[in-house]
Design an enzyme around this catalytic site. Structure first.
Site, PDB file in Angstrom:
ATOM      1  N   GLY A  14      59.604  12.105  -1.173  1.00 14.72           N
ATOM      2  CA  GLY A  14      60.273  10.805  -1.148  1.00 14.72           C
ATOM      3  C   GLY A  14      61.545  10.705  -1.978  1.00 14.72           C
ATOM      4  N   ASN A  16      64.556  10.889  -0.757  1.00 19.71           N
ATOM      5  CA  ASN A  16      65.437  10.003   0.019  1.00 19.71           C
ATOM      6  C   ASN A  16      64.991   8.551  -0.125  1.00 19.71           C
ATOM      7  OD1 ASN A  16      67.613  11.375   1.782  1.00 19.71           O
ATOM      8  ND2 ASN A  16      65.857  12.764   1.867  1.00 19.71           N
ATOM      9  N   LEU A  87      56.326  12.800   8.922  1.00 18.00           N
ATOM     10  CA  LEU A  87      55.952  13.933   9.781  1.00 18.00           C
ATOM     11  C   LEU A  87      55.223  13.579  11.064  1.00 18.00           C
ATOM     12  CD1 LEU A  87      54.959  16.685   7.220  1.00 18.00           C
ATOM     13  CD2 LEU A  87      57.056  16.366   8.530  1.00 18.00           C
ATOM     14  N   ILE A  90      56.353   9.250  16.297  1.00 17.52           N
ATOM     15  CA  ILE A  90      56.286   7.784  16.413  1.00 17.52           C
ATOM     16  C   ILE A  90      55.749   7.401  17.793  1.00 17.52           C
ATOM     17  CG2 ILE A  90      57.669   5.663  16.406  1.00 17.52           C
ATOM     18  CD1 ILE A  90      57.434   6.998  13.655  1.00 17.52           C
ATOM     19  N   ASN A 104      66.011   7.813  11.905  1.00 12.31           N
ATOM     20  CA  ASN A 104      65.483   9.003  11.226  1.00 12.31           C
ATOM     21  C   ASN A 104      66.634   9.809  10.648  1.00 12.31           C
ATOM     22  OD1 ASN A 104      63.577  11.064  10.514  1.00 12.31           O
ATOM     23  ND2 ASN A 104      64.219  12.244  12.306  1.00 12.31           N
ATOM     24  N   HIS A 106      67.630  13.836   9.826  1.00 16.72           N
ATOM     25  CA  HIS A 106      67.223  15.209  10.107  1.00 16.72           C
ATOM     26  C   HIS A 106      68.147  16.165   9.343  1.00 16.72           C
ATOM     27  CE1 HIS A 106      65.240  18.375  12.329  1.00 16.72           C
ATOM     28  NE2 HIS A 106      66.426  18.950  12.451  1.00 16.72           N
ATOM     29  N   ASP A 147      63.518  14.157  17.552  1.00 17.25           N
ATOM     30  CA  ASP A 147      64.916  14.465  17.226  1.00 17.25           C
ATOM     31  C   ASP A 147      65.895  14.334  18.390  1.00 17.25           C
ATOM     32  OD1 ASP A 147      64.019  15.090  14.663  1.00 17.25           O
ATOM     33  OD2 ASP A 147      63.680  17.181  15.197  1.00 17.25           O
ATOM     34  N   GLU A 176      72.244  14.058   2.123  1.00 12.87           N
ATOM     35  CA  GLU A 176      71.318  12.998   2.540  1.00 12.87           C
ATOM     36  C   GLU A 176      71.342  11.843   1.554  1.00 12.87           C
ATOM     37  OE1 GLU A 176      67.958  15.309   5.134  1.00 12.87           O
ATOM     38  OE2 GLU A 176      67.484  15.025   3.025  1.00 12.87           O
TER      39      GLU A 176
HETATM   40  C1  GAR Z   1      64.524  15.441   4.155  1.00 13.83           C
HETATM   41  O1  GAR Z   1      65.339  16.564   3.940  1.00 13.83           O
HETATM   42  C2  GAR Z   1      64.576  15.036   5.612  1.00 13.83           C
HETATM   43  O2  GAR Z   1      65.813  15.297   6.216  1.00 13.83           O
HETATM   44  C3  GAR Z   1      63.512  15.916   6.191  1.00 13.83           C
HETATM   45  O3  GAR Z   1      62.487  15.863   5.242  1.00 13.83           O
HETATM   46  C4  GAR Z   1      63.053  15.813   3.942  1.00 13.83           C
HETATM   47  C5  GAR Z   1      62.287  14.804   3.096  1.00 13.83           C
HETATM   48  O4  GAR Z   1      62.619  14.941   1.748  1.00 13.83           O
HETATM   49  N1  GAR Z   1      63.109  15.461   7.481  1.00 13.83           N
HETATM   50  C6  GAR Z   1      62.854  16.291   8.491  1.00 13.83           C
HETATM   51  O5  GAR Z   1      62.899  17.504   8.381  1.00 13.83           O
HETATM   52  C7  GAR Z   1      62.497  15.595   9.807  1.00 13.83           C
HETATM   53  N2  GAR Z   1      62.343  16.550  10.865  1.00 13.83           N
HETATM   54  P1  GAR Z   1      62.225  13.829   0.691  1.00 13.83           P
HETATM   55  O6  GAR Z   1      60.722  13.554   0.835  1.00 13.83           O
HETATM   56  O7  GAR Z   1      62.531  14.414  -0.629  1.00 13.83           O
HETATM   57  O8  GAR Z   1      63.035  12.615   0.990  1.00 13.83           O
END
Ligand code: GAR
Length: 191
Positions: A14, A16, A87, A90, A104, A106, A147, A176
């Site tokens: 988490g 982000n 993960l 949806i 989302n 990616h 995606d 991000e």
């Molecule tokens: C992020 O890098 C996001 O882009 C990725 O999961 C990570 C979560 O990090 N999402 C995917 O790969 C979706 N296919 P976080 O829990 O530290 O925010």
């Protein structure tokens, strides 16, 4: 001013979610109203609690079968659902209940390096194996295929000669954290 309510969905650490929470902390018209996770041990839930944000842990029956999650989200008057490392696929019921209101992030430049299993470090390994010179992030609407929803914005970075999946992960994470909260803000303010 009308308050816009965001729900963040995350399955893991988490970071982000944390950036988004911090970015909107003092905002008068945009609030993180709820953090949703499919995993009771996900650190994102601790982050939400530390910021006084309500949390919801979902299970597959409520999410995919009996529509309970949609009802819960409606109780919080959610205007935008923000996936941040979530993960689970949806379900169509959620997409129908929130049309054009689920986004989302990616960690690659879609349409390349997307799809099932393309998550976290796997994505960066694939990018390096393919000898890409550039990677980046994609923020996109969510539809019923992994995606493949319409892209809202992309931000790139260089893949260096001696890049490793781990060093690329750091670059991507930076992109991000800098961009996702701003894109969310623009989206809400322009809709
Ligand atoms: C992020 O890098 C996001 O882009 C990725 O999961 C990570 C979560 O990090 N999402 C995917 O790969 C979706 N296919 P976080 O829990 O530290 O925010």
């Amino acid at each position: 001013m009308i308050m816009k309510n965001i729900a963040i969905f995350a399955s893991g650490e988490g970071t982000n979610a944390q950036q988004i929470i911090d970015y909107f902390k003092d905002n008068k018209s945009i609030r993180i109203a709820l953090v949703v996770s499919n995993k009771i041990t996900a650190n994102v839930l601790n982050r939400a609690k530390a910021s006084g944000i309500p949390t919801l842990v979902i299970n597959k029956v409520d999410f995919y079968i009996n529509n309970k999650t949609v009802e819960d989200l409606q109780k919080f008057n959610i205007d935008l659902i923000v996936l941040a490392g979530f993960l689970w696929m949806i379900p169509e019921s959620l997409i129908k209940a929130f049309p054009g209101k689920i986004i989302n992030i990616h960690p690659a430049l879609l349409p390349k390096f997307g799809g099932k299993g393309m998550y976290g470090i796997n994505v960066h390994k694939a990018v390096i194996e393919a000898k890409e010179k550039e990677s980046g992030i994609s923020i996109h609407y969510v539809n019923d295929k992994y995606d493949e929803g319409e892209i809202i914005s992309q931000h790139g970075c260089e893949v260096s000669e001696n890049e490793t999946p781990e060093s690329l992960a750091l670059k991507i994470q930076q992109l991000e954290h800098t961009n996702y909260p701003k894109v969310i803000e623009n989206l809400i303010n322009n809709n």
